[in-house]
Structure formats: structure tokens, C-alpha cells
Design an enzyme around this catalytic site. Structure first.
Site, PDB file in Angstrom:
ATOM      1  N   GLU A   1      31.517  23.705   9.323  1.00 47.94           N
ATOM      2  CA  GLU A   1      31.856  24.699   8.320  1.00 47.94           C
ATOM      3  C   GLU A   1      32.506  24.136   7.062  1.00 47.94           C
ATOM      4  O   GLU A   1      32.360  24.714   5.983  1.00 47.94           O
ATOM      5  CB  GLU A   1      32.800  25.739   8.938  1.00 47.94           C
ATOM      6  CG  GLU A   1      32.190  26.591  10.028  1.00 47.94           C
ATOM      7  CD  GLU A   1      31.128  27.529   9.496  1.00 47.94           C
ATOM      8  OE1 GLU A   1      31.365  28.197   8.466  1.00 47.94           O
ATOM      9  OE2 GLU A   1      30.033  27.584  10.088  1.00 47.94           O
TER      10      GLU A   1
ATOM     11  N   SER B   1      48.478  73.855  54.351  1.00 45.86           N
ATOM     12  CA  SER B   1      49.667  73.740  55.199  1.00 45.86           C
ATOM     13  C   SER B   1      50.562  72.559  54.848  1.00 45.86           C
ATOM     14  O   SER B   1      51.662  72.448  55.406  1.00 45.86           O
ATOM     15  CB  SER B   1      49.249  73.641  56.671  1.00 45.86           C
ATOM     16  OG  SER B   1      48.631  74.847  57.087  1.00 45.86           O
TER      17      SER B   1
END
Length: 850
Positions: free
Chosen positions: A119, A486
Site C-alpha cells: 500500500e 398447582s
């Protein structure tokens, strides 16, 4: 007279000034003459002046609003948030982009060399702009004007940092000029090491990866420190065209570009020719399915954590510096990986058992073939499954008795075996391998929720909200409002104990009816199965055998307002649906969630202290500072440099006292009988101190169990998302209890067998469990069906020594009452009603101790 005469030579500076002034006057005269005489000269002057003015204005416009390069000194990159379990291991990440920030010393030298060779070869020497590269970029731009192609090259690494962090990716000369100016300013503010560090952490490299560490994981399943030379060179080619070089069909182009980078590294003296040739001989070696970092499948748990964090800190960067998807948080959760896996598999096993041989029940989802490629639609849907070798696929073609399918990734295939007539193109289905093809699998239509919690702290250890969170993110453990049946009865019994009853109190097991008004008439309750009961039994028996009629009698004798008060104190009642003082709510008619029920049972085990359920222990920001902590108890002397001789500091107990500690233990002690002799005997042979309660709501539409040990309390239910009858055979004892059994069996090493410990103020008394009478001659045995047991009583509420003594005492009080009436006359009839003197049976009538 002149300052100098003719014979005197003027000083040099005087001569220069005089000559310059003369020439300036001549030039001015010439310019003004040409300006007056020549039209073209005037037009040229206007043109040049206007051009200069435009250039000056344009320059200021271009540079206007440029960010301050010094902001990079405090720049905080977007980072995902990392989630850890209670053992500190990473279990999840909240990320939309893969990002990992490293420091300069973490980057391998050859990786840096690969990027500078690819780069910016002069990175270490230029001041932000590379003149040679800039000229090449200008020529490339000129040759491509009008072609529609985008010019490349010319940007140094510093310019790319400016573009990626401070500017935009706009394609224009203006942006390029701004980028160059910012690059020179950045070079004045940051060192080269800082610049390359920002670059390598922020550069987009494809596969949702930003930065080299994330890319190394995405492409090679490696950390940057483990990369080989050819892999570093490949990562260095990605900034130019990550989406091109990362695709398998472009492997030849990627190899050519990678080898070019290796050549550049050798030309720049970073590697030898032999190293270059060896690296060139290597294949790309890209992985197609990067390894997941999660160590446990806990999608429902993680989604609950995510919601909590977003509410507290925000979601994106604009919401604050500690946002979930950009703040880089470190979250320590209460998730126990072993228990989570056991919970997930236990619930899935129950859902599959219930589904049995019912066959295919329909597609997971349906995609529209008219909206484009079905495989792409499936890929973007994020539907998946993590069970054995099952995979999610979409039907792409239906032809007669066969069908073609496609996966989110990979090649299409054929569906084998029996194909349902209802199956059509666009249906999303679950499949498993069958030879060279795939076989249709049925995801259970029934679902459910599971929560495991640490009762002493409220920390949620495991959570499963359905078959798989990838198929549905609706969390049935926290979001599904269901009737608990229950499982709510222990809190009705707690209200009874708070209002004068004891575990040995005899309660009628007989039909209970009450008048509901002229519109509804009379309502009568029965036991499970329609039985109207008969006789009287100790309270313990009613809880162990889940007797509806006894429960209703206890609720009405205690007062439904008192019962609802206990429900609310235990956190059972949801915020969005208040319970009403009707007997049906004492049998579980009100809606609640698994998490609420588990937390309420944890309160019982925790001697009545209520802790709010928590999934997050604490949160640290990206720098490690704790910014949120669930446990905020203070201990000022815990970190003393030296002991001052005072007692060891102790943290205050967590939570608040919501229920009476003695009542809570009495309920837990009775609930151990549910496991030993009642509706949850499937857990008895595990040989552990366990308590719990089953539940089956009317229909039955839900099957429940909630219970556990002093250290782990779990709750679960199964039922359809749109409640409907599960089948007459379904009960909590045969459907939900096996989930608990599988959960304990899979995590047996976590169940230490610690007994339930009574709080202060509880007396353990031997009683006959069938009659509730006190026993002095026998002792409790290991036989769960033995008649003598230890029962928990509050002081002075335990049964008398013998029933005969009770009869004698009652007769004595009756005789004394009659004698008092004779002595006082007719007015004695009002004693106990209007008089200050209480009647002989005052304690019993008012619900006192007896």
C-alpha cells in the site's frame, strides 16, 4: 537640497530602493497604459483575477469544516462487546462488524512490512503524501475520465487513515484534496507507529471484518501472531478489493496479487528470495466457515442480556461511549456453561418426546419465490439450527414426490424419503443427512421455557426459551405469560401458615362452592380428575398430593386478600395483569412467567429473602473500568491495608425480606415430601435433598415443575405457543418432572447434596404424617413412606403431647365458660362480642396459635 551631493556615493540600500521605486513606477505606468489602450488586456486581467478569486474561495470551501487531526489522539474505534460466563470464558460477542483492537507491539513485523509493501512503500519516510504515487494517480484519473471506471492508487496509508476515520469514501477531487491536507496534519500530530496502528485496526477487509486481527480470524481462523508469511501477504491485498479477492471464484486473481505483494516484500529487503518462493508455493488456504468463539449455545440468555444492556447503555455509537455494538464493553454474566447445556438438552428432549411420531407439522418459515433467489433469501434470514446434525434449508423446487433444497451456503441437494404433500417451494425446513441426500426433520410444534437460578443471590445460571433461538427469538422463559397451575399452591399454603395454620392443621378435602353473583351463579371446585374428595387431612398431605379442594379451603380460610398479598410479595404477579381475589387464582388461574416462578421458589429456599433475578454481574468499559455492578453492597473495610483488630467485615445479606423466614422453611420442608411421596416421585431415586412442586393448568394446556436444592432452583413448563389441549394424559409429574430429572442427571457434579437448613425460630418435631399428631415413641427413617417424619413448626404451634390431653383441655374450658355464664347472668352471652374480655376459644376463632 539633496542629502547627498554630486561627489558623494549614496549607500547601497539607498541605491536599491531608488532603483526599485523607479522600476515599479515604470511598471505601473506601463500596466495602466496597456489597461486603457487594450480591450484584450483588460479581459485577460479580469479572467486571471476572477480565476484567482475562485481558487481562493474554493480552497477555503474545500478546507472548511475539516475535522481536527488532534481528535485522533483520543479516538476510540468502534469495538464489539464481549460477554463472559461466570467462569470468565468468552461465550458471546455483540457485533455487527468483526473488530479487535490491537497495540503496535501486537502486530508481527512481517505483517506490517506486507502492508507497507502493498500500500505505501515510503510510509516510514514521507510526510503524509507520496509525490510519486500522487502523480501516478493523477495520470490514472486522467486516462479514465468518461470511462465510468474509478481511478485507484495514490493514497498513502496516512491518507487512508484520514479517509476511513475522519472523512468519507466519496469519490471526488474535492475529497482527495481534503484527504491530502488531513494526511499532512495527521503526520504532525501522531507518530508513524500510531498511524500504522490505527490503519491496521480500522481497515475494512471483507467478511464484515475491520482490522487485521478480525480478518485473520475470518479468513484463516488464526490470530495475527500465528499467521504465516503467505497469509500475511494475502491480508495485505484485501484493502484494494476485499469482496473480489475473498471469493473462491476469484482465487487465481487473488493468488496473482498475493504473489505481487511477496515480490514487493523481497524487493524492499523484508524477506529473502527463498522465503518469497516458499510462500508463493502455498495455496490461499481460506476457510469457508470461521470457527465460532462461543463455547455454549445460550441464545435466549444472550438476547436477554442484550436487551438489558441496550436499555442501560444504548445500542450504537451515537447513543453513547459505552454502547453495546460500538463501546467495546466487557460483560461478566452469571451464565453457567455446564448448566446451560444441560438445561437446553433437557428441554429439547422433552419437546421431542412429546412430539413423538406426530410427523412433520409444517415449515419453520415460508419465503416468497417471487422476491428473488430463495438461497439468498435464506442466507439473509439468519435462520439456523444447532441440534445434532440438523440444518436449515429452503425448498427451491417441488416436482411430484420429490423436492430440491438449498442451504444458506453450499451446493443444492435433493430431499429423500417421504415428502409431505403440503411441502412447497419457499418452505424453510429442517433436514439431516441421509446418504448422499437429506431427510426432512420435524421441529416440535410444542415449546416451553426453562430457568435455573442461584437462590442465595438471584443470579440466573441457565435459560432456555424454546427449541432453538435461531428459529425463534421469542423467549418463553421470560416473555410467555402462562397459567402456573398447582405450582402456585405453596404460596397459598404460606398464607395459611402466616394466618394461624400449621403443617399439621387438619383441612377438609371436600367440595367447596361459593356464590359468584346472579349472573354467574354458584361455582364449585373439585380435585384433579373431578374428584370431590372427602375427609380431613393435615396441610402437608394436601400439598404433597396437590389437592385442589384443600387448597381452596386454606385460601378462603386465610382470606384471598392475604393470599394475593403473598403472591405479590414473592413477585409472582406480573406487572401487566393483576390477580383478582377469586378462589381460582389460588389454583393457578393467573398468568405469570417461568422466571417469576423460579424466583419465587428461590425466595422460599432463601428463607424468605427476595432477590431480583439478574443475568449480568458487572460491566467494564473498554479500559477495564467497572461502570455497572449488580451487587452494590458496600464493604468499606474489606480492602484495608492492615488488620485493625476488629471483627472480620461481612457483607449485608442480599435482597429484602419478603416472606417470613420460618414460614418459608416450613413450605420448603413440606415440598420435600412432594419429591418423596407426592407428585414428583420420579426425582426420588436421585438420592438428593430436593424440593419442588408440579403443576398442570386446565386443559391441560401447560405442564410445570419448579424446585431444586438449596443451591440451584429450576423451573420449566411445556405447552403450545397458542395454548391448546396437550392431551388428557399430560401432567406436570409425567411431562415436566422428567425435564428436571434429565437436567440434574446431566449436571450431577453440581448437586452437592447439601441439606435444607432451618432458620432461627423453627422447631423440628416428630409427627405422624397421616394424622399430624405428635410422636414420642418412633423416629423418622429412610423409608419415604414411613409414618414418622420431622415437621417444622413455629414456637408453641407444635401439636400437644396427646390428643386425649387436648380433649381434656377443651372440656375444661367448656365447663369454665358455663360456670362464668351462671355467675354473670344473661349478659354473659355478649362476652367475646362486645366485652373486652375474650371468649375461651378466642385464639382459635381469630386464627391464633393452637
Amino acid at each position: 537640497m539633496s542629502e547627498f551631493d554630486d561627489t558623494t556615493t549614496p549607500p547601497l540600500h539607498y541605491r536599491i530602493t531608488r532603483e526599485a521605486g523607479g522600476r515599479l513606477a515604470q511598471g505601473r505606468d506601463w500596466f495602466m497604459g496597456r489597461w486603457r489602450e487594450s480591450v484584450w488586456f483588460r479581459r485577460g486581467g479580469y479572467t486571471i483575477g476572477g480565476g484567482l478569486l475562485v481558487a481562493i474561495v474554493g480552497w477555503f470551501v474545500i478546507l472548511a469544516g475539516l475535522p481536527d487531526a488532534r481528535s485522533l489522539l483520543t479516538y476510540q474505534p468502534k469495538l464489539p462487546s464481549v460477554v463472559r460466563g461466570d467462569d470468565g470464558e468468552i461465550v458471546h460477542r455483540y457485533e455487527r462488524e468483526r473488530r479487535v483492537a490491537l497495540q503496535f507491539q501486537d502486530f508481527p513485523t512481517q505483517l506490517i512490512n506486507a502492508y507497507t509493501s502493498a500500500e505505501d512503500e515510503t510510509f516510514w519516510t514521507h510526510n503524509g503524501i507520496d509525490a510519486g504515487g500522487l502523480i501516478g494517480a493523477v495520470i490514472d484519473y486522467a486516462t479514465k475520465i468518461g470511462s465510468g471506471e474509478r481511478a485507484v492508487g495514490g493514497s498513502t496509508i496516512t491518507q487512508q487513515v484520514a479517509k476511513n476515520i475522519l472523512l468519507s469514501n466519496e469519490y471526488s477531487i474535492t475529497r482527495k484534496i481534503r484527504e491530502m491536507v488531513m494526511a499532512t496534519r495527521i503526520e504532525q500530530v501522531l507518530s508513524k507507529q500510531d498511524i500504522i496502528t490505527l490503519y491496521l485496526n480500522e481497515i475494512p477487509l471483507g467478511r464484515r471484518s475491520f482490522g487485521v486481527q478480525a480478518a485473520a480470524r475470518a479468513y484463516f481462523n488464526k490470530d495475527v501472531a500465528d499467521l504465516e508469511l503467505h497469509e500475511m501477504a494475502f491480508l495485505a491485498i484485501l484493502p484494494k478489493a476485499p469482496e473480489t479477492y475473498s471469493r473462491a471464484r476469484n482465487a487465481d486473481v487473488a493468488l496473482e496479487r498475493r504473489n505481487f505483494v511477496l515480490d514487493s516484500m523481497e524487493d524492499n529487503g523484508h524477506i529473502t528470495a527463498a522465503q518469497r518462493d516458499a510462500a508463493k508455493a502455498m495455496p490461499l488456504g481460506l476457510v469457508t466457515n470461521p470457527a465460532r468463539e462461543e463455547t455454549v449455545d445460550a441464545g435466549y440468555f444472550m438476547e436477554e442480556v442484550r436487551r438489558e444492556l441496550i436499555q442501560r447503555f444504548g445500542e450504537e455509537a451515537e447513543d453513547g461511549p459505552n454502547s453495546v455494538y460500538a463501546g467495546g464493553l466487557w460483560i461478566r454474566t452469571s451464565l453457567d456453561a455446564e448448566l446451560q447445556e444441560a438445561a437446553r438438552e433437557a428441554l429439547r428432549g422433552a419437546l421431542l418426546r412429546y412430539h413423538g411420531s406426530r410427523g412433520w407439522t409444517g415449515p419453520i418459515a415460508t419465503l416468497n419465490p417471487g422476491n428473488g433467489d430463495l438461497q439468498s433469501q435464506l442466507d439473509s434470514s439468519n435462520l439456523a439450527i444447532d441440534y445434532e446434525d440438523w440444518r436449515v434449508a429452503v425448498v427451491t423446487e417441488r416436482a411430484g414426490a420429490s423436492a430440491r433444497i438449498a442451504f444458506a451456503s453450499g451446493d443444492p441437494s435433493q430431499l429423500t424419503g417421504a415428502v409431505p404433500d403440503a411441502l412447497k417451494a419457499g418452505d424453510v425446513i429442517a433436514v439431516s443427512p441421509s446418504g448422499n441426500a437429506w431427510r426432512l426433520r420435524a421441529v416440535p410444534e410444542v415449546s416451553g421455557g426453562f430457568v435455573a437460578q442461584e437462590p442465595s443471590s438471584g443470579r440466573v445460571l441457565a435459560m432456555q426459551g424454546g427449541f432453538d433461538s435461531r428459529l425463534s427469538d421469542f423467549n418463553r422463559a421470560t416473555q410467555a405469560l402462562r397459567q402456573p397451575g398447582s405450582t402456585i399452591k405453596p404460596f397459598v399454603y404460606a398464607a395459611g401458615l402466616d394466618n394461624g395454620m400449621t403443617p399439621s392443621t387438619l383441612v377438609p378435602d371436600s367440595q367447596y362452592c361459593y356464590y359468584q353473583g346472579s349472573n354467574l351463579g354458584e361455582k364449585c371446585f373439585t380435585n384433579f380428575g373431578g374428584s370431590r374428595g372427602g375427609g380431613e387431612y393435615p396441610m402437608r398431605y394436601g400439598l404433597e398430593q396437590s389437592k385442589n379442594l384443600m387448597t381452596v379451603h386454606i385460601a378462603m380460610d386465610s382470606g384471598m386478600d392475604n393470599v394475593l398479598r403473598v403472591f405479590r410479595a414473592a413477585g409472582i404477579e406480573p406487572e401487566e395483569g393483576a390477580y383478582q381475589p377469586y378462589p381460582a387464582f389460588a389454583l393457578g388461574a393467573g398468568d405469570t412467567t417461568v422466571l417469576r416462578m423460579v424466583n419465587a421458589y428461590s425466595t422460599l429456599v432463601n428463607h424468605g429473602r427476595l432477590n431480583q433475578p439478574t443475568l449480568v454481574d458487572y460491566v467494564q468499559d473498554r479500559d477495564g473500568k467497572v461502570i455497572y455492578r449488580t451487587d452494590n453492597r458496600e464493604c468499606p473495610k474489606c480492602n484495608m491495608a492492615e488488620w485493625d483488630g476488629s471483627p472480620m467485615p461481612r457483607l449485608a445479606p442480599r435482597g429484602r425480606q419478603a416472606l417470613d423466614a420460618r414460614t418459608s422453611f416450613q413450605i420448603v420442608n413440606m415440598l420435600t415430601g412432594v419429591v418423596q411421596r407426592g407428585t414428583a416421585t420420579r426425582l426420588r431415586d436421585l438420592d438428593l435433598p430436593l424440593f419442588g412442586k408440579t403443576g398442570t393448568s386446565s386443559g391441560p394446556t401447560n405442564a410445570w415443575f419448579v424446585g431444586g436444592s438449596p443451591d440451584i432452583v429450576s423451573g420449566m413448563y411445556i405447552g403450545f405457543d397458542r395454548p391448546r389441549n396437550l392431551g388428557g394424559y399430560v401432567q406436570g409429574g409425567n411431562t415436566a418432572v422428567p425435564i428436571m430429572r434429565d437436567f440434574i442427571t446431566a449436571s450431577r457434579d453440581r448437586w452437592n447434596g447439601r441439606p435444607f437448613v432451618a432458620p432461627a425460630g423453627v422447631r423440628m418435631v416428630r409427627v405422624d404424617r397421616r394424622s399430624g399428631n405428635r410422636v414420642f415413641e418412633g423416629w423418622p427413617s429412610d423409608d419415604p413412606m414411613g409414618s414418622v417424619i420431622w415437621e417444622a413448626f413455629k414456637p408453641d404451634t407444635e401439636p400437644r403431647r396427646t390428643q386425649r390431653q387436648d380433649d381434656i383441655d377443651q372440656m375444661r374450658e367448656l365447663i369454665l365458660a358455663q360456670l362464668r355464664r351462671r355467675e354473670r347472668g344473661p349478659q354473659a352471652d355478649s362476652v367475646g362480642e362486645n366485652s373486652e374480655t375474650p371468649p375461651a376459644d378466642f385464639a382459635e376463632e381469630q386464627g391464633g396459635i393452637y
